[in-house]
Design an enzyme around this catalytic site. Structure first.
Site, PDB file in Angstrom:
ATOM      1  N   SER A   1       0.799  -1.227   0.000  1.00 50.38           N
ATOM      2  CA  SER A   1       0.000   0.000   0.000  1.00 50.38           C
ATOM      3  C   SER A   1       0.831   1.275   0.000  1.00 50.38           C
ATOM      4  O   SER A   1       0.286   2.348   0.180  1.00 50.38           O
ATOM      5  CB  SER A   1      -0.928   0.006   1.222  1.00 50.38           C
ATOM      6  OG  SER A   1      -0.182  -0.057   2.414  1.00 50.38           O
TER       7      SER A   1
ATOM      8  N   LYS B   1      -5.739   2.768   9.311  1.00 53.17           N
ATOM      9  CA  LYS B   1      -4.910   3.809   8.706  1.00 53.17           C
ATOM     10  C   LYS B   1      -5.504   5.191   8.926  1.00 53.17           C
ATOM     11  O   LYS B   1      -4.785   6.153   9.215  1.00 53.17           O
ATOM     12  CB  LYS B   1      -4.734   3.529   7.218  1.00 53.17           C
ATOM     13  CG  LYS B   1      -3.920   2.271   6.932  1.00 53.17           C
ATOM     14  CD  LYS B   1      -3.815   1.987   5.453  1.00 53.17           C
ATOM     15  CE  LYS B   1      -2.991   0.742   5.180  1.00 53.17           C
ATOM     16  NZ  LYS B   1      -2.884   0.429   3.757  1.00 53.17           N
TER      17      LYS B   1
END
Length: 852
Positions: free
Chosen positions: A677, A720
């Site tokens: 990511s 996140k």
């Protein structure tokens, strides 16, 4: 001359003789012996240890004691229950008892201290006698293997004859009479002869004993002997008219009659009982079969509990035990509703996936309480033997059923809730694949006839409610994962942790540490400070530990300082937990070149990572540091390929990547990092470093990149975004394909964040880069050409083209003589003209053009 006669307290020993240099422990209970030891402890700690001749005599006189004993030094005295005293004594020197004075509390003896064992042998005699002793010790060790392991090895290693005889007397397992004989030896030769005689006697005893054992073993077969004795007992009972007690087989048949099982299973068990009945009772096969029958008859074949059908009560229990977890609660209530309507017990296999400490195990316990089911927990962490699931064949000695059957046996019903904890941590080796063994257990179409290797009978597992827990699905094999319905348990927000701590954990820890609400109170501000500055986790385990620390310190304060009430506030928190353990690094509000903040998922929640890129002269190499994993390294290569392909759009020189090196670093280099990511984050940082353009402050991003610049979706978005909020980030760039995931999140997580959806790198760059400055203050970027440089290059190219045209004209003029002569005259005229103009302070036109 020193007086060798002494008067000290006496302890008469039963069945024990103490030698000099020998430390022994013994218990005393006779009043005179106890008083003698206590008297010795108040003086020089010396007692006279002498063995009594008749062990049954309670108060022996001088005639009842041996004359020679040992003066001992009392090392330790421990009082035991019942008036008994345990004494540790070290033997010092031999002594002869001359007179015994009997007192009211204890006896004393007048002693003559004897000289040490006299050395009356030559060196040759000592060597010969030592060899003889060692040879006989070796012979004794062959017959008594236990003695060879315990002390013979140490004895054989002693080189000195004096020390050898002394240690043989101390370490050999003699009777107290034999030790008394050794104690009375006054010379080395006498001690040697006595020890040799005793060793020869012991050796002969063991030899005869071994011969007898061999004869008995070959003459009598144990099973045949047991059979004959049982037959004799049966005939004797019949002759006496006595009834035989119920056999184990009859008891097994009675238990089988009470079971509710199918006819097939009943016939199989009856057959095994018949086999057991005709086996010799003492045989190994009979013991194996008895254990098998006991296990089979204890299984709850058709014994079930009645499930709770009150949805409202089930909801109340789930809400009372856990805060939040809406998806999990809804799924359980849906299962219960379907079960009530269909009247069927077929259960789904649920798998709770989430970080540690988020309450997966406790959720399963609450579900069992809400449904009214028995609760069984099976820990699968580290299990790598297939037999742990399916059991062993009952023909093996020590065979056992698998954990599934043992769990049902322990629950006592055939429809419990069975928690398969840590299913992602099972492994496999040469003993089988544990995950494959679970396939049949967790398949609702197959587990109706589950067969354990030990039971060897079909067991219905369809009504067992299996709930599995895992921290990640990456290590769970695909076929096993396909059989389970996944329910993700995400990390808790700070607000959720606050409610959990306030409503559950504080009360739980106060009860655990014996505190009441009147004795301790923790303010809301203190609780929020604990969550923010003393814990960093996805769950609440560390939070519970910190609350426990406060409770323990409070309990100590209440007891030591007689405090009635303790109130913990945000200001006094440092007193109980010390300085703040965690300081969150806020995002830098200033734009920077080559530094971009990314978002990462960890096992304890989300985190932010600053990715730094530096450009330096080199040969086009890419250097990666910061303990990146293979996946992250490939993302960096992909990002570099994209940046190189798109560099021309940003005015980067064609040979820039051939003359410069790139260095990508992720701080906290000691922490391993991996995952896909960070692609767009690394690409943005590279492009910023290459072009010299700044990246906005208070910005974070996450997403994977393709070679063509497309942005792909990622996971762990909730964690996140929580990390972005903790770092006070204002704007977060998220892949457009993750829009549904963001829309499912609560406003508590997304509130205050500007979430921008991106699908291409062009959109990422547009949002991430600071707009270019204009005017004289504009900074030149590395690798890009200014407008003046481009104009200079254009003029240089025009000049070269003009020179080429001039050279071609001269070549044509050289072909004819007339042309050459004309050219010479023209050149001479121009030269004269040039001199005239130079003298007048003017430059020729050709030179003006060249300088321009």
């Amino acid at each position: 001359m020193e007086d060798k006669n002494q008067r000290i307290p006496v302890i008469a020993l039963r069945g024990l003789t103490v030698l000099p240099q020998m430390t022994v422990n013994f218990d005393i209970i006779r009043g005179k012996s106890v008083a003698a030891v206590e008297r010795a402890m108040t003086g020089d700690q010396q007692v006279f240890l002498v063995a009594q001749k008749d062990l049954s005599e309670m108060t022996p006189g001088m005639d009842g004691l041996f004359s020679v004993g040992t003066i001992g030094f009392v090392r330790q005295l421990v009082k035991m229950p019942g008036g008994m005293i345990r004494v540790t004594v070290e033997g010092r020197e031999r002594a002869r008892m001359l007179r015994l004075a009997s007192g009211e509390t204890y006896d004393t003896a007048e002693l003559e201290i004897l000289d040490p064992v006299g050395d009356d042998l030559s060196e040759i005699e000592k060597e010969a006698m030592g060899r003889i002793l060692r040879e006989n010790l070796v012979e004794y060790g062959k017959l008594n293997a236990a003695a060879g392991k315990e002390f013979l090895g140490a004895l054989l290693a002693i080189p000195s004859m004096e020390e050898l005889t002394e240690q043989i007397a101390i370490q050999f397992p003699w009777s107290y009479e034999a030790r008394q004989r050794l104690l009375e030896c006054g010379t080395l030769s006498a001690l040697y002869e006595t020890e040799l005689q005793l060793i020869l006697t012991e050796t002969e005893v063991y030899r005869v004993k071994k011969d007898f054992q061999g004869k008995v073993k070959t003459a009598i077969d144990k099973n045949q002997r047991d059979y004959i004795l049982r037959e004799q007992m049966r005939v004797i009972r019949e002759e006496l008219g006595e009834e035989s007690p119920a056999s184990d087989a009859d008891q097994f048949r009675e238990e089988l009659a009470a079971l509710e099982v199918s006819q097939e299973i009943r016939e199989r068990i009856e057959k095994e009982i018949g086999r057991f009945e005709h086996m010799p009772a003492g045989s190994q096969d009979a013991n194996v079969l008895r254990s098998y029958l006991e296990t089979v008859l204890e299984l709850p074949w058709n014994k079930k509990t009645q499930d709770n059908t009150d949805l409202r009560r089930a909801r109340e229990i789930l809400e009372a035990d856990h805060y939040g977890l809406t998806k999990v609660k809804e799924r359980i209530l849906e299962y219960l509703a379907v079960r009530i309507l269909t009247k069927k017990g077929t259960s789904p296999i649920l798998c709770l996936v989430g970080p540690p400490g988020t309450g997966k195990t406790s959720i399963a316990r609450s579900i069992a309480r809400a449904l009214g089911k028995k609760y069984v927990r099976i820990s699968l962490g580290g299990v790598h033997d297939e037999a742990e699931i399916r059991g062993h064949r009952k023909t093996y000695v020590g065979a056992m059923p698998g954990r599934i059957v043992e769990g049902i046996r322990h629950a006592g019903v055939s429809n419990p809730l069975m928690l398969l904890d840590e299913i992602d941590k099972v492994s496999s080796d040469w003993r089988g694949d544990t995950a494959s063994a679970l396939l049949e257990v967790l398949d609702s179409e197959q587990n109706v006839y589950f067969r354990d290797h030990y039971i060897e009978l079909p067991l219905d597992l369809s009504e067992v409610l299996f709930i599995a827990t895992a921290n990640t699905t990456q290590t769970i094999p695909g076929p096993l994962l396909d059989r389970m319905e996944l329910i993700e348990i995400d990390s808790y927000t700070e607000n959720e942790k606050f409610h959990i701590g306030k409503e559950y954990l504080i009360r739980k820890q106060m009860e655990k540490n014996g505190l009441t609400e009147k004795q301790l109170s923790i303010s809301d501000g203190a609780l929020r400070a604990i969550i923010h500055n003393y814990t960093r986790e996805a769950g609440v385990r560390s939070l519970e530990r910190r609350i426990g620390d406060i409770c323990r310190k409070t309990a100590r304060e209440i007891l030591e300082h007689d405090k009635k009430r303790v109130r913990v506030t945000e200001k006094s928190l440092e007193k109980y937990l010390g300085r703040e353990k965690l300081l969150f690094e806020d995002a830098d509000p200033e734009p920077q070149i080559g530094i971009v903040r990314g978002l990462a998922w960890t096992s304890v929640g989300g985190d932010t990572l600053e990715i730094e890129v530096n450009v330096m002269p080199g040969k086009g190499n890419l250097q990666l540091t910061g303990q990146m994993g293979d996946v992250m390294k490939e993302s960096a290569q992909t990002a570099l390929t994209y940046v190189r392909s798109a560099s021309s759009s940003y005015g980067v020189a064609e040979d820039f990547f051939e003359t410069h090196d790139l260095h990508i670093h992720i701080p906290e280099g000691a922490v391993p990092k991996d995952g896909p990511s960070a692609g767009i984050t690394m690409a943005t940082a590279m492009l910023s470093a290459v072009t010299g353009q700044k990246v906005r402050g208070l910005l974070a991003m996450t997403g994977e990149i393709t070679l063509r610049g497309r942005v792909l979706m990622i996971g762990g978005l909730k964690e996140k975004l929580l990390a972005a909020r903790m770092a006070h980030v204002a704007t977060v760039l998220v892949p457009a394909k993750n829009r549904p995931d963001v829309e499912e999140l609560s406003k508590e997580i997304t509130e205050g964040l500007e979430i921008v959806y991106v699908s291409k790198m062009d959109e990422v760059i547009q949002r991430a880069f600071v707009p270019e400055e204009s005017g004289a203050g504009k900074k030149k970027r590395p690798g890009r050409k200014t407008a003046a440089e481009k104009e200079k290059e254009a003029r240089t190219a025009a000049g070269k083209e003009k020179e080429a045209r001039t050279a071609t004209g001269k070549e044509k003029e050289a072909r004819t003589a007339a042309g050459k002569e004309k050219e010479a005259r023209t050149s001479a005229g121009e030269e004269a003209e040039e001199k005239t103009q130079t003298a007048a302070g003017r430059k020729p036109a050709a030179k003006k053009e060249q300088e321009a």
